[in-house]
Design an enzyme around this catalytic site. Structure first.
Site, short mmCIF file in Angstrom:
data_model
loop_
_atom_site.label_atom_id
_atom_site.label_comp_id
_atom_site.label_asym_id
_atom_site.label_seq_id
_atom_site.Cartn_x
_atom_site.Cartn_y
_atom_site.Cartn_z
N ASN A 112 76.17 119.93 -4.18
CA ASN A 112 76.37 118.98 -5.28
C ASN A 112 77.74 119.21 -5.90
OD1 ASN A 112 76.12 120.86 -7.63
ND2 ASN A 112 74.08 121.18 -6.73
N LYS A 160 73.44 124.66 15.85
CA LYS A 160 73.98 123.38 15.37
C LYS A 160 73.16 122.22 15.94
CE LYS A 160 78.10 120.60 15.32
NZ LYS A 160 79.29 120.26 16.08
#
Ligand code: CTP
Length: 409
Positions: free
Chosen positions: A216, A294
């Site tokens: 954020n 990944k």
């Protein structure tokens, strides 16, 4: 009052009001505590107390005239305005406040207020109608926004025969406020000396896979400013910080973490403490599955990420049976219904105080250097003016110290 090692000093501006007699007592108290006092007497002030009384009590020359040739050669008015650690205006009349609010400088007192680079504490004193007049309300609000600190006025009977707000604070109260000012920021003598404060700051990063994460926009600036202010107030400070681009504050023990779960564990390890301040923007959710490798495009479209809730650090600290900090402070970042949402959060999380912030893009709080805080407690709410994050932090630490020490102000 414990006198700090360097002899502190006050420049006392005495305005023209009947309460000027209280300034004589204030000078006596300050001298008794080994605080140096230099006085400035306005023309109106000299109708109520004499320069001789001020000089005798302070043991110093009294300054009265902006254009005095002898005063200017001994000590220029700019030098005088910066000669003390703190400027105190008592009584602060409606006229002095109006001049200061508008930046007027047509006598010695108003020039000093404009030229000074030191904190200013004003003790207003005037008739209730004058205090409540919209012009004085505007001037008071403007000066508070500019950083002037106020003590009083109080409600009560006045010398003019009316009753209401306008009575100047007593000399002992002003003296205590000055004492708190000098105690703050002086380490071992600080208001939080001997207390332990744990603060969370910054965002958390919730991994999606080894290269991606959910984050954020929290910069951590406010939490870091709070850590610096708590340290300056003499506290032992632990700052549990999410990933931010800020240097570790000097003298503060910084624990750098990534995820909400790391932050919860670091907070747990840092307890017990006297004050816990949750300033971090903790991610509410994390990705349920731990992707060790990944995530690759497999031609079947974007992956569906299942989220699960993170531990609520603030609520868990607030609801502890053992070792609950004496004071638990949370933050509420809101874009609408600020106080209503903050009040709900206060109840839901079980903390003692919520600092509510308007984080809508137009407010510029996220990542910016200023903050407009609303302090919400079970007793009510108080809106603070827009302040720099450092000034807001200092004020928050002062408030938490007075709540912790049982001195609700
Ligand atoms: N907090 C926490 N741990 C969490 C989530 C929040 O310690 N997992 C703390 C924050 O540090 C802050 C307060 O709780 O002090 C904010 O509460 P929260 O409910 O998360 O508020 P918002 O993020 O504004 O969430 P929302 O309005 O969506 O409920």
């Amino acid at each position: 009052m414990t006198a700090p090692t360097k002899t502190p000093s006050v420049l006392l501006i005495v305005g023209g009001g009947i309460a000027a007699y209280k300034s004589l007592e204030l000078i006596r108290l300050l001298r008794g505590a080994e605080i140096g006092v230099r006085t400035v007497l306005t023309e109106a002030g000299s109708r109520f107390v004499t320069p001789l009384s001020l000089a005798a009590l302070s043991g110093e020359k009294v300054f009265q005239d902006l254009f005095s040739l002898t005063d200017e050669t001994e000590m220029g008015h700019i030098e005088l305005s910066r000669s003390a650690d703190l400027v105190v205006v008592a009584p602060a009349t409606a006229d002095l406040l109006a001049k200061a609010a508008h930046g007027l400088a047509n006598d010695l007192a108003s020039t000093l207020l404009l030229a000074s680079d030191k904190p200013i504490l004003a003790a207003p004193a005037m008739n209730v109608r004058m205090w409540e007049h919209p012009a004085t309300r505007r001037n008071h609000a403007q000066l508070a926004t500019d950083g002037m600190k106020f003590i009083g006025p109080h409600e009560g009977p006045m010398a003019c025969g009316e009753f209401g707000f306008g009575r100047m604070a007593e000399a002992t109260e002003i003296f205590d406020a000055i004492g708190r000012f000098f105690a703050r920021g002086s380490g071992q003598n600080g208001v939080l000396a001997g207390k332990r404060v744990v603060i969370t700051a910054g965002p958390t990063h919730e991994p999606i896979d080894p290269v991606r994460f959910i984050a954020n926009r929290s910069s951590g600036k406010q939490g870091y400013a709070i850590a610096r202010a708590a340290h300056a107030a003499g506290a032992e400070v632990v700052l549990v910080s999410g990933p931010v681009d800020l240097p570790s504050p000097e003298g503060v023990h910084v624990l750098r973490v990534e995820s909400a779960r790391d932050m919860a564990a670091a907070v747990e390890d840092s307890l017990p403490c006297d004050i816990f301040i949750a300033a971090a923007a903790v991610a509410d959710w994390r990705v349920a599955r731990d992707h060790g490798e990944k995530i690759k495009k497999d031609g079947k479209g974007p992956p569906a990420l299942k989220l699960v809730e993170n531990p609520d650090i603030l609520a868990e600290v607030s609801r502890r049976d053992r070792n609950r900090p004496a004071l638990v402070v949370g933050f509420a970042a809101e874009t609408e219904k600020l106080v209503e949402h903050a009040r709900q959060k206060l109840a839901r999380k079980g903390c003692d105080l919520i600092v509510a912030n308007d984080v809508s893009a137009s407010a510029g709080v996220m990542g910016g250097d200023e903050n407009t805080m609303v302090i919400v407690t079970p007793e009510g709410e108080t809106a603070w003016p827009k302040l720099s994050k450092d000034a807001a932090a200092a004020r928050l630490i002062e408030l938490t110290a007075s709540l912790l020490l049982g001195e609700r102000r």
